[in-house]
Design an enzyme around this catalytic site. Structure first.
Site, PDB file in Angstrom:
ATOM      1  N   HIS A   4       0.696   4.768   0.634  1.00 33.00           N
ATOM      2  CA  HIS A   4       0.278   6.454   2.124  1.00 33.00           C
ATOM      3  C   HIS A   4       0.265   7.788   1.273  1.00 33.00           C
ATOM      4  O   HIS A   4       1.557   7.602   1.104  1.00 33.00           O
ATOM      5  CB  HIS A   4       1.138   6.362   3.924  1.00 33.00           C
TER       6      HIS A   4
ATOM      7  N   HIS B 158       0.847  -1.488  -0.178  1.00 31.13           N
ATOM      8  CA  HIS B 158      -0.238   0.051  -0.007  1.00 31.13           C
ATOM      9  C   HIS B 158       0.770   1.319   0.126  1.00 31.13           C
ATOM     10  O   HIS B 158       2.038   1.331   0.796  1.00 31.13           O
ATOM     11  CB  HIS B 158      -1.131  -0.042   1.312  1.00 31.13           C
TER      12      HIS B 158
HETATM   13  P1  5GP Z   1       1.357   0.527   7.051  1.00 32.07           P
HETATM   14  O1  5GP Z   1       2.750   0.325   8.976  1.00 32.07           O
HETATM   15  O2  5GP Z   1       1.600  -1.365   6.938  1.00 32.07           O
HETATM   16  O3  5GP Z   1       2.306   0.943   6.150  1.00 32.07           O
HETATM   17  O4  5GP Z   1       0.246   0.951   7.279  1.00 32.07           O
HETATM   18  C1  5GP Z   1      -0.773   0.248   7.929  1.00 32.07           C
HETATM   19  C2  5GP Z   1      -1.815   1.159   7.496  1.00 32.07           C
HETATM   20  O5  5GP Z   1      -3.155   0.249   7.877  1.00 32.07           O
HETATM   21  C3  5GP Z   1      -1.969   1.893   8.778  1.00 32.07           C
HETATM   22  O6  5GP Z   1      -1.440   3.716   8.733  1.00 32.07           O
HETATM   23  C4  5GP Z   1      -3.304   1.683   9.477  1.00 32.07           C
HETATM   24  O7  5GP Z   1      -3.949   2.811  10.189  1.00 32.07           O
HETATM   25  C5  5GP Z   1      -4.451   0.774   8.534  1.00 32.07           C
HETATM   26  N1  5GP Z   1      -4.663  -0.085   8.734  1.00 32.07           N
HETATM   27  C6  5GP Z   1      -4.859  -1.216   9.584  1.00 32.07           C
HETATM   28  N2  5GP Z   1      -6.111  -1.511   9.592  1.00 32.07           N
HETATM   29  C7  5GP Z   1      -6.722  -0.652   8.848  1.00 32.07           C
HETATM   30  C8  5GP Z   1      -8.543  -1.229   8.678  1.00 32.07           C
HETATM   31  O8  5GP Z   1      -9.168  -2.139   8.648  1.00 32.07           O
HETATM   32  N3  5GP Z   1      -9.202   0.269   7.477  1.00 32.07           N
HETATM   33  C9  5GP Z   1      -7.911   1.055   7.470  1.00 32.07           C
HETATM   34  N4  5GP Z   1      -8.947   2.093   6.326  1.00 32.07           N
HETATM   35  N5  5GP Z   1      -6.961   1.579   7.512  1.00 32.07           N
HETATM   36  C10 5GP Z   1      -6.205   0.421   8.160  1.00 32.07           C
END
Ligand code: 5GP
Ligand code: ZN
Length: 144
Positions: free
Chosen positions: A104, A102
């Site tokens: 951001h 993903h």
């Molecule tokens: P990472 O830490 O892997 O770069 O980012 C994962 C992101 O996914 C985090 O910013 C977290 O807030 C978001 N996230 C995790 N679970 C969910 C969810 O169920 N719904 C949404 N909309 N965001 C999520």
């Protein structure tokens, strides 16, 4: 294509609700639940790829091509947005917590909003030989 145990695949399927701002056959873009800054949006491919290392060129072309227009829409949604960080974490050590790739889109408002990135400048510790060694190691592993 999708992984039954993946939270973002469940969002793609609609099994978990999301505040979707854009979707087509390739990507889905939805509000990050954490809202690091207001408007914080995630862009995900609609196929289960764990991280950037798993993309082939076609998927990369398709996903990356869509990011600018989503970024522009996020920026245009609020006149207080003055910039944006686009962040892609790969691996736990790099702060990845969901292992469906993903991007951001983090709108920036001021230099004192809720987002920080620290790049330490280590250039004082590197001489020409060290740069060349790093350069050679990366070049030797470049795919055709
Ligand atoms: P990472 O830490 O892997 O770069 O980012 C994962 C992101 O996914 C985090 O910013 C977290 O807030 C978001 N996230 C995790 N679970 C969910 C969810 O169920 N719904 C949404 N909309 N965001 C999520
Ligand atoms: Zn997934």
């Amino acid at each position: 294509m999708l992984d039954d145990d993946c939270i973002f695949c469940k969002i793609i399927k609609g099994d978990i609700p999301s505040y979707t701002v854009y979707e087509d056959d390739v990507v889905k873009a939805f509000l990050d639940i954490s809202q690091g800054t207001p408007g914080h949006t995630l862009v995900i491919p609609k196929t289960h790829v764990p991280d950037i290392f798993a993309y082939d060129e076609t998927l990369a072309e398709q996903v990356f091509a869509r990011i600018p227009k989503i970024a522009r829409a996020v920026r245009a949604s609020n006149p207080a947005i003055t910039g944006m960080n686009i962040v892609n974490n790969n691996g736990t050590v790099a702060y990845q917590s969901v292992f469906h790739s993903h991007f951001h889109l983090v709108p920036r408002y001021t230099d004192d909003d809720d987002f920080k990135m620290i790049f330490k400048d280590n250039s004082d510790n590197y001489d020409d030989a060290q740069y060349q060694k790093l350069q050679a190691a990366i070049k030797a592993n470049m795919e055709a």
